[in-house]
Design a protein around this motif. Structure first.
Motif, PDB file in Angstrom:
ATOM      1  N   ASN A 278      -6.991   5.127  -4.057  1.00 34.06           N
ATOM      2  CA  ASN A 278      -5.936   4.426  -3.202  1.00 34.06           C
ATOM      3  C   ASN A 278      -6.265   3.692  -2.388  1.00 34.06           C
ATOM      4  O   ASN A 278      -6.236   2.663  -1.707  1.00 34.06           O
ATOM      5  N   SER A 279      -7.457   4.444  -1.578  1.00 35.79           N
ATOM      6  CA  SER A 279      -8.119   3.846  -0.316  1.00 35.79           C
ATOM      7  C   SER A 279      -8.623   2.409  -0.713  1.00 35.79           C
ATOM      8  O   SER A 279      -8.782   1.600   0.016  1.00 35.79           O
TER       9      SER A 279
ATOM     10  N   ALA B  78      -2.779   7.510   1.272  1.00 38.78           N
ATOM     11  CA  ALA B  78      -4.046   7.054   0.480  1.00 38.78           C
ATOM     12  C   ALA B  78      -5.083   8.200   0.185  1.00 38.78           C
ATOM     13  O   ALA B  78      -6.226   8.220  -0.292  1.00 38.78           O
TER      14      ALA B  78
ATOM     15  N   ASN C  20      -3.896   9.999  -4.240  1.00 35.97           N
ATOM     16  CA  ASN C  20      -5.072   9.766  -5.090  1.00 35.97           C
ATOM     17  C   ASN C  20      -6.240   9.169  -4.336  1.00 35.97           C
ATOM     18  O   ASN C  20      -6.053   7.930  -3.522  1.00 35.97           O
TER      19      ASN C  20
ATOM     20  N   ARG D  48       1.621   7.164  -6.701  1.00 34.51           N
ATOM     21  CA  ARG D  48       0.263   8.260  -6.926  1.00 34.51           C
ATOM     22  C   ARG D  48      -0.187   8.552  -5.605  1.00 34.51           C
ATOM     23  O   ARG D  48      -1.220   8.438  -5.219  1.00 34.51           O
TER      24      ARG D  48
ATOM     25  N   GLY E 156       0.812  -1.197  -0.033  1.00 32.55           N
ATOM     26  CA  GLY E 156       0.014   0.009   0.092  1.00 32.55           C
ATOM     27  C   GLY E 156       0.814   1.143  -0.122  1.00 32.55           C
ATOM     28  O   GLY E 156       0.342   2.163  -0.615  1.00 32.55           O
TER      29      GLY E 156
ATOM     30  N   CYS F 235      -6.032  -0.191  -1.617  1.00 30.86           N
ATOM     31  CA  CYS F 235      -5.596  -0.638  -0.118  1.00 30.86           C
ATOM     32  C   CYS F 235      -6.602  -1.520   0.707  1.00 30.86           C
ATOM     33  O   CYS F 235      -6.375  -2.533   1.108  1.00 30.86           O
TER      34      CYS F 235
ATOM     35  N   LEU G  78       2.130   1.661  -3.336  1.00 29.72           N
ATOM     36  CA  LEU G  78       1.005   2.399  -4.109  1.00 29.72           C
ATOM     37  C   LEU G  78       0.999   4.065  -4.048  1.00 29.72           C
ATOM     38  O   LEU G  78       0.624   4.674  -4.953  1.00 29.72           O
ATOM     39  N   GLY G  79       1.068   4.244  -2.796  1.00 28.11           N
ATOM     40  CA  GLY G  79       0.755   5.696  -2.363  1.00 28.11           C
ATOM     41  C   GLY G  79       1.782   6.525  -2.738  1.00 28.11           C
ATOM     42  O   GLY G  79       1.850   7.632  -3.251  1.00 28.11           O
TER      43      GLY G  79
END
Length: 241
Positions: A34-35, A112, A31, A28, A21, A38, A24-25
């Protein structure tokens, strides 16, 4: 023995999902989708590890117009895994500022794009409220709130805090209610089948045209609707056991 094995695997999964996660954060940052991604990373493997079956009826949540306040009942730390699978697109969460210091998860939560509030600081809490109103109105994003403000530990739906409803009225956006059966009472994590959980969303409640004078009525209406729904879900789970 099975319980201990599950807790070991769940801890490992928590760390791995947190690292993924964060990556990923970083790719980006902030974004608002993202939440959701995740939440899925946490939820689906965790439900398999815990042996929990989740049945959902969330059409109103899936079809909701972006820019809504989503309220849900809050039972335990397992909520991260249990309701993570139903988080809709472009939805961020409202959480305590102290979450930022939880290893892996806190950094992921911040990256996120979720909203962190210092409840002990009235000035910062007010500023966060203004930020969420702008997010709801102009950024095509919904906000998920556990309206009780704390975990009820399966002892029944607690009284709601005002914040979620003030946000919805200030922004003029609908409220979507998400109800989860009282799984804390039914989880059997030392068995292969850990239990069944039911999640249901209710039709959106419009707030356009409401003022803060309508706040008590709105809160009472939502609380009663969610309590009735949770009681019904619990009865279904009991019959299925």
């Amino acid at each position: 023995m099975l319980f201990l094995l599950r807790m070991l695997l769940l801890t490992l999964h928590f760390v791995v999902a947190g690292v993924l996660g964060i990556l990923l954060g970083l790719c980006r940052p902030f974004n608002p989708d993202n939440s959701r991604l995740c939440a899925l990373m946490y939820s689906r493997p965790a439900m398999w590890i815990l042996g929990l079956k989740v049945e959902t009826d969330t059409q109103s949540l899936r079809e909701h117009v972006r820019g809504a306040v989503i309220i849900a009942n809050h039972q335990s730390n397992y909520d991260l895994f249990v309701v993570g699978g139903v988080v809709p697109e472009r939805t961020v969460c409202l959480g305590k500022k102290s979450l930022k210091w939880v290893p892996f998860f806190g950094q992921l939560f911040w990256l996120a794009g979720n909203v962190l509030i210092d409840r002990g600081n009235a000035t910062q809490a007010k500023q966060a409220m203004l930020t969420t109103t702008d997010t709801l109105q102009h950024k095509d994003t919904s906000i998920w709130v556990f309206a009780e403000g704390t975990r009820n530990l399966g002892k029944g739906l607690l009284p709601f805090k005002k914040g979620a409803f003030q946000m919805a009225i200030a922004a003029g956006v609908p409220i979507v209610q998400v109800c989860c059966s009282t799984y804390v009472k039914h989880m059997r994590l030392n068995r292969w089948h850990g239990g069944t959980i039911m999640i249901r969303s209710l039709p959106a409640i419009p707030t356009s045209g409401l003022s803060l004078d309508d706040l008590p009525t709105l809160m009472s209406q939502c609380w009663q609707q969610m309590k009735d729904c949770i009681d019904g879900l619990d009865a279904q789970v009991e019959r299925a056991c």
